[in-house]
Write an enzyme that holds these catalytic residues in place. Structure first.
Site, PDB file in Angstrom:
ATOM      1  N   GLU A 759       0.878  -1.295   0.041  1.00 30.52           N
ATOM      2  CA  GLU A 759      -0.080  -0.040  -0.073  1.00 30.52           C
ATOM      3  C   GLU A 759       0.888   1.234  -0.021  1.00 30.52           C
ATOM      4  O   GLU A 759       1.848   1.465   0.970  1.00 30.52           O
ATOM      5  CB  GLU A 759      -0.658  -0.311   1.097  1.00 30.52           C
ATOM      6  CG  GLU A 759      -1.901   0.985   1.320  1.00 30.52           C
ATOM      7  CD  GLU A 759      -2.634   1.425   2.541  1.00 30.52           C
ATOM      8  OE1 GLU A 759      -2.763   0.220   3.685  1.00 30.52           O
ATOM      9  OE2 GLU A 759      -2.336   2.521   3.005  1.00 30.52           O
ATOM     10  N   CYS A 793      -1.629   9.064   3.944  1.00 32.13           N
ATOM     11  CA  CYS A 793      -1.411   8.640   2.391  1.00 32.13           C
ATOM     12  C   CYS A 793      -2.588   9.191   1.651  1.00 32.13           C
ATOM     13  O   CYS A 793      -2.591   9.377   0.624  1.00 32.13           O
ATOM     14  CB  CYS A 793      -1.164   7.231   2.256  1.00 32.13           C
ATOM     15  SG  CYS A 793      -1.163   6.152   3.541  1.00 32.13           S
TER      16      CYS A 793
END
Ligand SMILES: Cc1cc2nc3c(=O)[nH]c(=O)nc-3n(C[C@H](O)[C@H](O)[C@H](O)COP(=O)(O)OP(=O)(O)OC[C@H]3O[C@@H](n4cnc5c(N)ncnc54)[C@H](O)[C@@H]3O)c2cc1C
Length: 1001
Positions: A759, A793
């Site tokens: 990720e 993020c």
């Protein structure tokens, strides 16, 4: 006279419904004769309401002007609510066309919250009489548009908008409102004027509201006549309009900055001897509001004035305690105060917030009858506190009014209140029957642009099927139903809460319990947490970097431990994870202290992170029980048994980042463990202690030492771990470059092909069009771009704003950013803490320097000089391509777009190659759908912030340069950590198919 203030208000934030119900029921009954009188009075009022057939005065004129039917007029009002903000004709037409839909109205209805608001408007007063079952506003407008064409519908909608404005708003300016008030009542009715608008987001907003309140007080005062209080007009003031950060954590600032401003306004109101009421807002602001109110009341300049007061909401469980507090305050200050008793206007918001915060209980009732019971209990209390308190009963409910009339002993010493545009027939009847009873009208003043938030509240109020106004206007509901006593509806104390609204802890049951949060608006809880965290500060364990030998040993032991752990029943593994979640919650202060110290996280971020970690444990435990428990039977021919089961792969390396040092770390590790793997975890070198503590806790919770190992150090040891030949899988969260390098290392290895779950980051965008509410956009942009110092993020990097509204929106966002407090993360008042380290700061500072040269600077915040602080910045780019990489900090880039250029905007987002998060602010469902459909982005957020994904609710992760999937905290995650095995047994092998032979034909 004692000038001493009472101790700060304190009462249980969310008492148990049963206990409150028992208390309220015990005092609810009247004698049968009195109940009969209440019935008679209420029936008379209901009849008056039902005989009135012009609840939306002026509708007829519009209908005539545009040759419309009543139902078409109503449908246009629905449209008008949403069109209020749209400045340009193109978007307006597109919006209208969108709302006409393509015939799939039912689909629209269930999906869009904006539509729900519209649907409640549809229920406004007239609808039950005019609209046939199954008809929708969209359907009606669709037919209308075919008949008249879009431009005519647009003109009629604008007219409907004006009409709605004039129905609910007394005037666009205070002068116009005063004139209308005078014309309406020949100066006899009491008014309380309210200056419309959303809460202030910026200092400029707060100044604007201050000036408009001050000017209004002056204008109201001039025409106030010479009757004494309470028979004088007044003003209602929202504290949230006068300060851009009216929130519990900013208490010090609020007390220093807001209190003098309100005293200034109150002094002006005192000079005119007006009624000055502080409106009641959300439950988390109650304690702060009372602090402010007490400080104002105690100001010497206001001594001797009996016009100051506040609104108290009966739907809050603390309402009676608030009244006691105000009485105590008034007694100590030897002051009379006015108290407006309302039921409350933010019920839906309160329920949602409480669920989101994961609190133990609701601060408001969950059954309407409890609100009604509490209203009467509070009213009784207020009546006994006279004359120190002057009660003002604000309601449009005929039964409530009739009950109050029964409780009062005469026609004075209190007053009723209603909202302008509501309750007219009821109070006209009351004025006829009991002319000596005073009724004050709450009269909003403001432009149509500022109408929206107020209108939405009123429409929800009118449309809710629990609302008296909605039920009273429906002739199919017999009056007897409206006269049912709240005490009869509740029956006994066990029914005090509404079973269909689960407690926040039970939101995900029966699968799992929700993580526990905290309400910062509850002073006692916040103080306790802050003290507990402060008590944790004495720690400083030095963490040693692991050597390559340590790492090899860890992998070897993990390999040795695999057989035993993978054969441990899934239920036992899940139990250990659930124990870990419980321990994490019990020790939240311990982790919060470390998250602040090592990760630079603010209190709010730290609390959320501990919750997320606990949620991961419980979610994976629940998923794991289902997936890794019994083998799944597969279909097949008779005489054969087929099953499929999931098993662990072997040793997993879990490599996690510093930005969520507890949550992502725990999420990776627990997923791998739940799937039956053993784990060697390598956290970021910036946050080793948090990881060490998490591992200690997991071991304590029952994860064997052989199943979970920790190695510490920088990228070198991580790279060596990934290269180890005995790994069966890697789970990684971090930068795209490192993910690529891990991928290459794994691909270069001989032996089994090792899966990588990665990720990574994103250049996350948000698109805001002209139908979006600027205040909501400002809140969500500031949260998405600057919270956690932009180090998520998911954070917003690139905001696209429709150029028609860009100036106003950007100004508001910049103004809101200016109000953020940057500094020590252990101070609860801090909104933005430091960035992770010097290297990050230098990189961000360099980007800011480049942008300052190359882009237009809309906002450059000021950061403390020492420490790794980077202040929020907002730059406007001429082209989205100027941003070429993810900038991991509090820096927002804005690009304007024309409606005709939306396609190019979408292309530029897709061209980044990332696909992690996306925000959309629009009320046009078709636009939202088209964008969602077009962009392959992992997490899309519509009309809200784009950070804060919740485990099991918004599974998190993206595509392309943003990661491999599957999504963390989602239903497909655990399987990626597992291998699948089928077992086929020929059950007919030993002597034939006995099962088949015993079947009857
Ligand atoms: C003059 C005036 C001033 C006002 N000022 C304020 C203010 O400062 N702050 C504020 O918040 N509101 C304020 N209001 C709005 C007020 O709260 C609503 O108008 C009021 O709730 C409507 O009450 P009712 O008795 O007319 O209607 P009713 O239909 O009898 O009651 C509606 C009430 O029930 C509550 N309710 C609905 N379902 C449930 C449920 N399942 N569980 C628990 N409760 C439920 C609603 O939230 C609402 O409070 C004011 C209203 C007036 C008239």
């Amino acid at each position: 006279m004692s000038s001493q203030l009472p101790p700060p208000f304190s009462a249980p934030y969310a008492s148990d419904d049963r206990a409150v119900a028992a208390r309220l029921l015990a005092e609810a009954r009247l004698t049968p004769e009195r109940e009969a009188r209440v019935d008679r009075t209420a029936r008379g009022l209901i009849d008056a309401i039902r005989q009135n057939d012009d609840p939306l005065g002026g509708v007829e004129d519009m209908l005539r002007e545009f040759a419309l039917s009543t139902r078409e007029g109503l449908a246009l009002m629905v449209l008008a609510e949403a069109l209020l903000r749209v400045p340009d004709a193109e978007t307006a037409d597109r919006f209208i066309e969108d709302k006409l839909g393509q015939g799939d109205f039912i689909h629209h209805e269930t999906r869009s919250s904006a539509f729900l608001v519209n649907a409640s408007a549809w229920a406004l007063g007239l609808s039950a009489r005019v609209i046939q079952p199954g008809e929708t506003p969209q359907g009606t407008i669709g037919r209308l548009t075919k008949r008249l064409g879009v431009p005519a519908v647009r003109a009629a909608t604008r007219q409907a908008m004006r009409l709605m404005g004039s129905h609910f708003v007394l005037g666009e300016t205070i002068e116009a409102a005063l004139e209308r008030a005078h014309a309406h009542s020949a100066g006899h009715a009491r008014y309380s004027f309210d200056m419309l608008g959303e809460g202030a987001r910026t200092a400029a907003d707060a100044d604007r509201y201050f000036n408009s309140y001050a000017a209004a007080i002056e204008a109201i005062g001039q025409g106030a006549g010479d009757r004494p209080l309470p028979d004088r007009p007044g003003i209602s003031v929202k504290l949230s309009a006068l300060h851009p950060r009216f929130e519990a954590v900013s208490r010090q600032r609020v007390m220093a900055e807001l209190v003098p401003r309100v005293i200034d306004l109150a002094t002006r109101a005192k000079a005119r001897d007006l009624n000055f009421t502080v409106d009641a807002e959300e439950a988390d602001r109650l304690e702060l509001s009372l602090d402010v109110i007490a400080a104002i009341a105690a100001d010497r300049t206001l001594a001797g004035w009996s016009g100051f007061g506040l609104a108290v909401q009966a739907y809050q469980k603390r309402a009676c305690a608030v009244i006691d507090y105000i009485d105590d305050l008034a007694r100590r200050l030897n002051r009379r105060m006015m108290v407006r008793l309302v039921k409350g206007a933010y019920w839906d918001t309160e329920i949602k917030r409480t669920q989101e915060r994961g609190l133990d209980g609701y601060p408001v009732f969950t059954r309407k009858a409890m609100t009604d019971l509490n209203y009467i209990a509070c009213a009784k209390k207020l009546l006994t506190l006279r004359p120190r308190i002057f009660p003002q009963f604000a309601t449009h409910n005929a039964l409530t009014v009739a009950t109050l009339l029964e409780l009062t002993d005469g026609d004075d010493g209190y007053e009723f209140q209603r909202l302008h545009g509501m309750g007219e027939a009821l109070y006209a009847k009351l004025a006829k029957d009991r002319p000596a009873i005073a009724c004050r009208i709450y009269a909003p003043v403001g432009s149509h642009r500022d109408l929206l938030a107020y209108l939405v509240r009123r429409l929800i109020e009118n449309g809710a099927n629990s609302s008296f106004v909605a039920t009273a206007s429906d002739p199919n509901i017999p009056a007897d139903v409206l006269l049912r006593r709240p005490a009869d509806i509740i029956g006994n104390a066990d029914n005090g809460g509404y079973a269909k609204i689960p407690l926040p802890r039970d939101l995900f049951q029966p699968e799992r319990i929700n993580s526990r949060g905290i309400e910062f608006g509850e002073r006692a809880a916040l103080n306790r947490l802050v003290a507990d965290v402060a008590a944790e500060k004495a720690f400083n364990v030095t963490v040693k970097d692991s050597t390559p030998e340590d790492m090899s040993r860890a992998v070897a032991t993990a390999r040795g431990g695999f057989s035993s752990w993978s054969h441990t029943p899934a239920a036992v593994r899940a139990d250990a994870l659930e124990r870990a979640a419980d321990l994490m919650e019990q020790r939240s202060a311990h982790f919060i202290a470390r998250l602040q110290r090592e990760g630079g996280k603010t209190l709010d971020d730290s609390v959320s992170e501990v919750r997320e970690a606990a949620d991961f444990c419980r979610y994976y435990a629940a998923q794991g029980r289902k997936l890794f428990g019994d083998a799944q039977p597969m279909p097949g021919p008779t005489g054969e048994r087929n099953t499929l089961r999931l098993r662990g792969r072997g040793v997993f390396a879990a490599i996690s980042p510093w930005n969520f040092p507890l949550a992502i770390f725990t999420g990776q590790v627990t997923a791998a463990l739940m799937a039956g793997n053993t784990v060697v975890a390598k956290p970021a070198e910036q946050t080793p202690q948090i990881a060490a503590e998490a591992v200690r806790l997991l071991h304590e919770a029952g994860i064997p030492e052989t199943a979970l190992h920790l190695i510490q150090g920088d990228g070198h040891i991580g790279a060596a771990l990934v290269a180890h030949p005995d790994l069966a899988g890697v789970v990684f969260t971090g930068s795209t470059e490192v993910a690529r390098s891990i991928n290459r290392t794994l691909a270069a290895k001989d032996g089994p092909i090792v899966p990588l779950i990665a990720e990574t980051g994103g250049i996350n965008a948000m698109i805001a069009d002209a139908t979006a509410l600027p205040e909501q956009v400002a809140d969500d942009v500031v949260t998405s771009a600057f919270r956690s110092a932009g180090q998520r993020c998911s954070a917003l990097r690139l905001l696209f704003v429709q150029d028609d509204v860009a100036d106003r929106m950007i100004d508001m966002i910049a103004g809101a950013a200016r109000e953020l407090r940057i500094g020590d993360p252990s101070d609860p008042a801090t909104h933005v803490g430091p960035v992770i380290d010097r290297e990050a700061k230098d990189r961000l500072d360099a980007h800011i320097a480049r942008m300052t040269r190359e882009a237009r600077v809309h906002f450059a915040g000021l950061a403390p000089a020492s420490g790794n602080f980077v202040a929020p910045h907002i730059f406007e780019l001429t082209d989205a391509r100027q941003l070429t990489e993810e900038v991991f900090g509090p820096i927002l880039h804005v690009v304007r777009y024309r409606t005709s250029g939306l396609d190019a905007v979408l292309r530029s987002i897709a061209d980044t190659g990332y696909g992690l998060t996306l925000g959309i602010h629009s009320r046009i469902d078709d636009t939202v759908e088209a964008i969602v459909d077009r962009l392959q982005v992992g997490n899309v957020y519509v009309n809200r912030s784009m950070i804060g994904a919740v485990v099991g609710v918004q599974p998190f992760g993206g595509h392309g340069l943003s990661g491999t999937g599957p999504k963390a905290g989602g239903p497909h995650y655990l399987t990626r950590f597992a291998i699948e095995q089928t077992v086929t047994v020929n059950t007919a092998a030993a002597g034939g198919n006995a099962a088949l032979m015993t079947e009857e034909g």
